[in-house]
Scaffold this motif. Structure first.
Motif, PDB file in Angstrom:
ATOM      1  N   GLU A 198      51.990  30.234  31.897  1.00 46.21           N
ATOM      2  CA  GLU A 198      52.205  31.751  31.661  1.00 46.21           C
ATOM      3  C   GLU A 198      51.019  32.030  30.489  1.00 46.21           C
ATOM      4  OE1 GLU A 198      56.496  33.179  31.670  1.00 46.21           O
ATOM      5  OE2 GLU A 198      55.724  33.899  29.580  1.00 46.21           O
ATOM      6  N   SER A 199      51.113  31.236  29.458  1.00 44.99           N
ATOM      7  CA  SER A 199      50.275  31.299  28.474  1.00 44.99           C
ATOM      8  C   SER A 199      48.665  31.399  28.821  1.00 44.99           C
ATOM      9  CB  SER A 199      50.309  30.751  27.268  1.00 44.99           C
ATOM     10  OG  SER A 199      51.179  29.676  27.450  1.00 44.99           O
ATOM     11  N   ALA A 200      48.476  30.729  30.003  1.00 48.39           N
ATOM     12  CA  ALA A 200      47.118  30.206  30.373  1.00 48.39           C
ATOM     13  C   ALA A 200      46.682  31.649  31.212  1.00 48.39           C
ATOM     14  CB  ALA A 200      46.932  29.282  31.258  1.00 48.39           C
ATOM     15  N   ALA A 201      47.735  32.119  31.889  1.00 45.16           N
ATOM     16  CA  ALA A 201      47.684  33.672  32.908  1.00 45.16           C
ATOM     17  C   ALA A 201      47.326  34.628  31.803  1.00 45.16           C
ATOM     18  CB  ALA A 201      48.663  33.671  33.664  1.00 45.16           C
ATOM     19  N   TYR A 202      48.038  34.811  30.677  1.00 44.29           N
ATOM     20  CA  TYR A 202      47.869  35.761  29.941  1.00 44.29           C
ATOM     21  C   TYR A 202      46.383  35.830  28.964  1.00 44.29           C
ATOM     22  CZ  TYR A 202      52.308  38.155  30.609  1.00 44.29           C
ATOM     23  OH  TYR A 202      53.205  38.871  31.300  1.00 44.29           O
ATOM     24  N   ALA A 203      45.913  34.387  28.785  1.00 45.12           N
ATOM     25  CA  ALA A 203      44.699  34.255  28.068  1.00 45.12           C
ATOM     26  C   ALA A 203      43.766  34.812  28.866  1.00 45.12           C
ATOM     27  CB  ALA A 203      44.535  32.849  27.764  1.00 45.12           C
ATOM     28  N   ALA A 204      43.815  34.417  30.203  1.00 44.38           N
ATOM     29  CA  ALA A 204      42.764  34.954  31.343  1.00 44.38           C
ATOM     30  C   ALA A 204      42.842  36.289  31.432  1.00 44.38           C
ATOM     31  CB  ALA A 204      42.996  34.113  32.676  1.00 44.38           C
ATOM     32  N   LEU A 205      44.008  36.975  31.549  1.00 43.19           N
ATOM     33  CA  LEU A 205      44.089  38.639  31.622  1.00 43.19           C
ATOM     34  C   LEU A 205      43.589  39.140  30.353  1.00 43.19           C
ATOM     35  CD1 LEU A 205      45.175  40.844  33.455  1.00 43.19           C
ATOM     36  CD2 LEU A 205      47.617  40.568  32.183  1.00 43.19           C
ATOM     37  N   ASN A 206      43.779  38.633  29.171  1.00 45.72           N
ATOM     38  CA  ASN A 206      43.220  39.205  28.194  1.00 45.72           C
ATOM     39  C   ASN A 206      41.526  39.254  28.241  1.00 45.72           C
ATOM     40  OD1 ASN A 206      45.520  39.827  27.006  1.00 45.72           O
ATOM     41  ND2 ASN A 206      45.706  38.295  25.869  1.00 45.72           N
ATOM     42  N   GLY A 207      41.104  38.086  28.478  1.00 44.70           N
ATOM     43  CA  GLY A 207      39.739  37.760  28.601  1.00 44.70           C
ATOM     44  C   GLY A 207      39.027  38.811  29.620  1.00 44.70           C
ATOM     45  N   THR A 208      39.630  38.815  30.606  1.00 45.56           N
ATOM     46  CA  THR A 208      38.992  39.851  31.654  1.00 45.56           C
ATOM     47  C   THR A 208      38.990  41.079  31.123  1.00 45.56           C
ATOM     48  OG1 THR A 208      40.096  38.589  33.313  1.00 45.56           O
ATOM     49  CG2 THR A 208      39.276  40.569  33.962  1.00 45.56           C
ATOM     50  N   ILE A 209      40.288  41.816  30.507  1.00 49.91           N
ATOM     51  CA  ILE A 209      40.381  42.999  29.956  1.00 49.91           C
ATOM     52  C   ILE A 209      39.152  43.197  28.856  1.00 49.91           C
ATOM     53  CG2 ILE A 209      41.646  44.635  28.777  1.00 49.91           C
ATOM     54  CD1 ILE A 209      44.171  43.508  30.495  1.00 49.91           C
ATOM     55  N   THR A 210      39.174  42.228  28.048  1.00 49.97           N
ATOM     56  CA  THR A 210      38.271  42.425  26.732  1.00 49.97           C
ATOM     57  C   THR A 210      36.677  42.544  27.376  1.00 49.97           C
ATOM     58  OG1 THR A 210      39.833  41.017  25.837  1.00 49.97           O
ATOM     59  CG2 THR A 210      37.817  41.361  24.427  1.00 49.97           C
ATOM     60  N   GLU A 211      36.424  41.448  28.287  1.00 51.23           N
ATOM     61  CA  GLU A 211      35.124  41.563  28.839  1.00 51.23           C
ATOM     62  C   GLU A 211      34.555  42.810  29.436  1.00 51.23           C
ATOM     63  OE1 GLU A 211      34.558  38.019  31.621  1.00 51.23           O
ATOM     64  OE2 GLU A 211      35.206  36.745  30.020  1.00 51.23           O
ATOM     65  N   SER A 212      35.628  43.576  30.341  1.00 51.10           N
ATOM     66  CA  SER A 212      35.478  44.463  30.887  1.00 51.10           C
ATOM     67  C   SER A 212      35.097  45.737  29.998  1.00 51.10           C
ATOM     68  CB  SER A 212      36.612  44.937  31.921  1.00 51.10           C
ATOM     69  OG  SER A 212      36.957  43.802  32.591  1.00 51.10           O
ATOM     70  N   ARG A 237      48.080  39.492  39.052  1.00 51.32           N
ATOM     71  CA  ARG A 237      48.833  38.563  40.036  1.00 51.32           C
ATOM     72  C   ARG A 237      49.326  37.252  39.795  1.00 51.32           C
ATOM     73  NH1 ARG A 237      45.740  38.515  44.286  1.00 51.32           N
ATOM     74  NH2 ARG A 237      45.963  40.750  44.421  1.00 51.32           N
ATOM     75  N   GLU A 238      48.427  36.598  38.941  1.00 50.78           N
ATOM     76  CA  GLU A 238      48.739  35.192  38.536  1.00 50.78           C
ATOM     77  C   GLU A 238      49.847  35.538  37.350  1.00 50.78           C
ATOM     78  OE1 GLU A 238      48.642  32.182  39.207  1.00 50.78           O
ATOM     79  OE2 GLU A 238      48.910  31.141  37.215  1.00 50.78           O
ATOM     80  N   ALA A 239      49.597  36.428  36.454  1.00 53.59           N
ATOM     81  CA  ALA A 239      50.598  36.695  35.274  1.00 53.59           C
ATOM     82  C   ALA A 239      51.852  37.049  35.698  1.00 53.59           C
ATOM     83  CB  ALA A 239      49.948  37.692  34.516  1.00 53.59           C
ATOM     84  N   PHE A 240      51.976  37.782  36.859  1.00 51.61           N
ATOM     85  CA  PHE A 240      53.011  37.997  37.295  1.00 51.61           C
ATOM     86  C   PHE A 240      53.849  36.857  37.953  1.00 51.61           C
ATOM     87  CE2 PHE A 240      55.516  39.596  41.201  1.00 51.61           C
ATOM     88  CZ  PHE A 240      56.509  40.466  40.601  1.00 51.61           C
ATOM     89  N   GLU A 241      53.149  36.154  38.851  1.00 56.12           N
ATOM     90  CA  GLU A 241      53.929  34.972  39.241  1.00 56.12           C
ATOM     91  C   GLU A 241      54.280  34.286  38.436  1.00 56.12           C
ATOM     92  OE1 GLU A 241      54.737  34.416  42.403  1.00 56.12           O
ATOM     93  OE2 GLU A 241      53.655  36.178  43.239  1.00 56.12           O
ATOM     94  N   ALA A 242      53.607  33.795  37.150  1.00 55.66           N
ATOM     95  CA  ALA A 242      53.929  32.933  36.049  1.00 55.66           C
ATOM     96  C   ALA A 242      55.120  33.610  35.602  1.00 55.66           C
ATOM     97  CB  ALA A 242      52.746  32.623  35.173  1.00 55.66           C
ATOM     98  N   GLU A 243      55.263  34.620  35.409  1.00 56.10           N
ATOM     99  CA  GLU A 243      56.431  35.507  34.426  1.00 56.10           C
ATOM    100  C   GLU A 243      57.623  35.180  35.422  1.00 56.10           C
ATOM    101  OE1 GLU A 243      57.664  37.044  31.851  1.00 56.10           O
ATOM    102  OE2 GLU A 243      56.091  37.494  30.872  1.00 56.10           O
ATOM    103  N   ARG A 244      57.418  35.412  36.674  1.00 52.75           N
ATOM    104  CA  ARG A 244      58.511  35.360  37.766  1.00 52.75           C
ATOM    105  C   ARG A 244      59.249  34.057  37.755  1.00 52.75           C
ATOM    106  NH1 ARG A 244      58.451  37.726  43.798  1.00 52.75           N
ATOM    107  NH2 ARG A 244      57.159  35.837  44.362  1.00 52.75           N
TER     108      ARG A 244
END
Ligand code: ATP
Length: 580
Positions: A198-212, A237-244
């Protein structure tokens, strides 16, 4: 970059180090356990009294009994509160002390890491360990270890008391215990990887948003909108799956533990009623046991929560202890150099195995000479400088001072012989004096001022609000790059090595300031052997000898005039520089 990662300690090694740490701090543990046990026992008085009261009232006791029970009850609660206060304080100090030792050991291990290891692993990994991993361990050690201790003591004390008071009533609890154990184990086995994902998924998500966001213009210019949207969708999707997944774990854990907790009083009451009807126990005992069972629900939840946190912390601990597993890149031989002559013999060096960037360099530095090292970018000048400074052990051949390989000397001795100044100058948070004393902790204020004088830094230092006692670095007075460079050079003056390697040490200064600094450095450099790795050829012109490094080899070496008249590479370089 060869990308070699820093090691991670495996499970048994981590557990061994943790056990050793706990053993070193076992004394306060005894005090904390004793205090918490007495506090837990005081906490057991309440239900016991209620039980007794029930029996006495059934038997027709007077109101005086209630008053007496109330008095004891209040006394027990006050006693418990006082004991818990001291026990908690002791436990927090205990957690804090253990964490401090862990952190100090870690800092020792990090500062002792060979530079080559840090460079090849990249600083990201090390920064991650010093921040995220230390934070996780800190949370678990500071709060978790004391809380786990309290929870275990409370559970054990309550169960023991229940068995002593009415074993025939308590024994039925055995029925619910397996459910608690099975559900907790099932959850704990899955929770750590689940939450890490879950934390890895959020880190990736944050990275993508910041970079964008940061690269919005580039994305726009290159019409990358769809690619970024797809990437974001995949991360979501990955963050959602990890949360689920973790949500599913909790939806099993919560009813999994709540069911036995809710069943327990029902079973107890039914079983108690059966025992009472046969005269095998009293209403008061059943009341006390039911109250005890309710008292351990909180600690059991707390135990599961903290065991989960501690599991995550153990993974982080493995990464912290892993830093200690790095082998030192040098072993001190104890042999003393016989003179101050620095020499390289057939020195080779490869950052990555099989990719030599130096191909057998022989160089005799003449004591007191000034040698300029010039050559095209990527030729190996800096690498040669690092070999002469003993930063890395050569992969082949030897770099020696007075006949002793530089990497066989203890680091403190080495820096008294040879020192390297590069263009990267870090200003540490602290006073200017602290920054200078990194080179020599015993240096007097006069010595510090003398060193600053030597590098022509006195004018600006004297104008600082508190002189050398001024706080510098992040949050303090901001030194300009040129000033930071002067501080680094002043440190060098304090180190007082006989051989200096200046790797573009004055390149951050504008040419005039650089010349001024070099002129003022002149006094300091006199009598020392100086290797100046230079881009500006005037440094070469002023040097006693010039070495041209090309493709990891010294292609020419000799005095400036000689090389110019020889008409080789250096002559071409010199003429083109002059005509610029
Ligand atoms: P410049 O004048 O650009 O600083 P240089 O002559 O000082 O160049 P070096 O920095 O010694 O050259 O580099 C020599 C070779 O080693 C280059 O090919 C470089 O890419 C490589 N290199 C340098 N540092 C590392 C490193 N830390 N890891 C891997 N390769 C490296």
């Amino acid at each position: 970059m060869s990308g070699r990662k820093l090691p991670v300690a495996d499970g048994p090694t981590t557990r061994r180090h943790t056990a050793a740490l706990l053993r070193r701090h076992s004394r306060p543990l005894i005090g904390i356990t004793v205090l918490h046990t007495i506090a837990a026992l005081a906490g057991l008085v309440g239900p016991l009294l209620v039980g007794r009261l029930v029996d006495q009232i059934v038997a027709g006791a007077s109101l005086a009994v209630v008053d007496q029970a109330a008095l004891i009850f209040v006394t027990a609660i006050v006693l418990q509160s006082v004991l818990v206060r001291f026990a908690q304080r002791k436990a927090r100090v205990y957690g804090e002390t253990m964490f401090a030792e862990l952190r100090e050991d870690f800092v020792d291990a990090v500062t002792a890491l060979p530079l080559s290891t840090v460079e090849s692993a990249g600083t990201g990994d090390l920064v991650g360990r010093t921040t995220n991993d230390v934070d996780r361990v800190q949370f678990a050690v500071r709060f978790g270890v004391p809380r786990v201790l309290v929870a275990i003591i409370t559970i054990v004390a309550t169960l023991v008391a229940a068995f002593i008071i009415a074993p025939q009533v308590t024994v039925v609890m055995v029925l619910t215990a397996p459910i608690v154990v099975i559900v907790s184990r099932w959850y704990l086995a899955r929770a750590t990887p689940g939450y890490q994902r879950e934390s890895a998924a959020y880190a990736a998500l944050n990275g993508t948003i910041t970079e964008s966001v940061e690269g919005a213009r580039t994305i726009d210019a290159l019409a990358l909108e769809q690619t970024r949207r797809d990437r974001l969708r995949a991360d979501l999707r990955e963050a959602f799956e990890a949360e689920r997944y973790t949500l599913r774990l909790r939806t099993v854990l919560t009813p999994g533990l709540d069911t036995p907790f809710m069943l327990a009083p029902i079973i107890l009451l039914l079983w108690g009623a059966f025992l009472i009807s046969h005269g095998w126990t009293t209403v008061g005992d059943v009341t006390a046991i039911v109250l005890y069972m309710r008292m351990i629900i909180g600690p059991i939840w707390e135990l599961v929560f903290w065991l989960d946190e501690i599991q995550v912390a153990m993974t982080s601990l493995g990464r912290l202890f892993g830093v200690r597993l790095v082998e030192p890149d040098r072993t001190t031989s104890g042999v003393e150099p016989t003179d101050e002559v620095v020499r390289t013999e057939a020195v080779r060096y490869a950052y990555r195995e099989g990719h030599d960037v130096l191909h057998g360099i022989d160089l005799d530095l003449r004591p007191g000479e000034r040698l300029a090292v010039v050559g095209p970018s990527g030729a190996g000048k800096s690498t040669l400088g690092r070999m002469i400074a003993g930063i890395h052990p050569p992969t082949g051949g030897a770099a020696t001072v007075g006949g002793v390989p530089l990497v066989d000397l203890p680091l403190e001795d080495l820096r008294g012989h040879v020192a390297l100044v590069t263009q990267e100058h870090h200003v540490f948070v602290g006073t200017l004096a602290d920054n200078l004393r990194l080179a020599d902790v015993t240096a007097s204020d006069e010595a510090l001022l003398g060193a600053l004088d030597a590098v022509a830094a006195r004018t600006w230092v004297d104008s600082l609000p508190d002189g050398i006692e001024t706080e510098v670095g992040s949050g303090g007075y901001q030194l300009s790059p040129a000033q930071a460079q002067q501080v680094a050079l002043a440190r060098l003056v304090l180190l007082d090595p006989h051989t200096l390697i200046l790797d573009e040490a004055t390149s951050l200064l504008d040419p005039r300031a650089a010349r001024e600094l070099e002129t003022s450095l002149g006094a300091v450099l006199t009598g020392r052997t100086v290797v100046a790795i230079a881009h500006r050829l005037h440094t070469a012109h002023d040097a006693d000898r010039v070495a041209v490094v090309d493709g990891g080899r010294i292609s020419e070496i000799g005095p400036h005039a000689e090389l110019v008249s020889a008409g080789g590479d250096y002559a071409a370089l010199w003429h083109s520089w002059q005509s610029e």
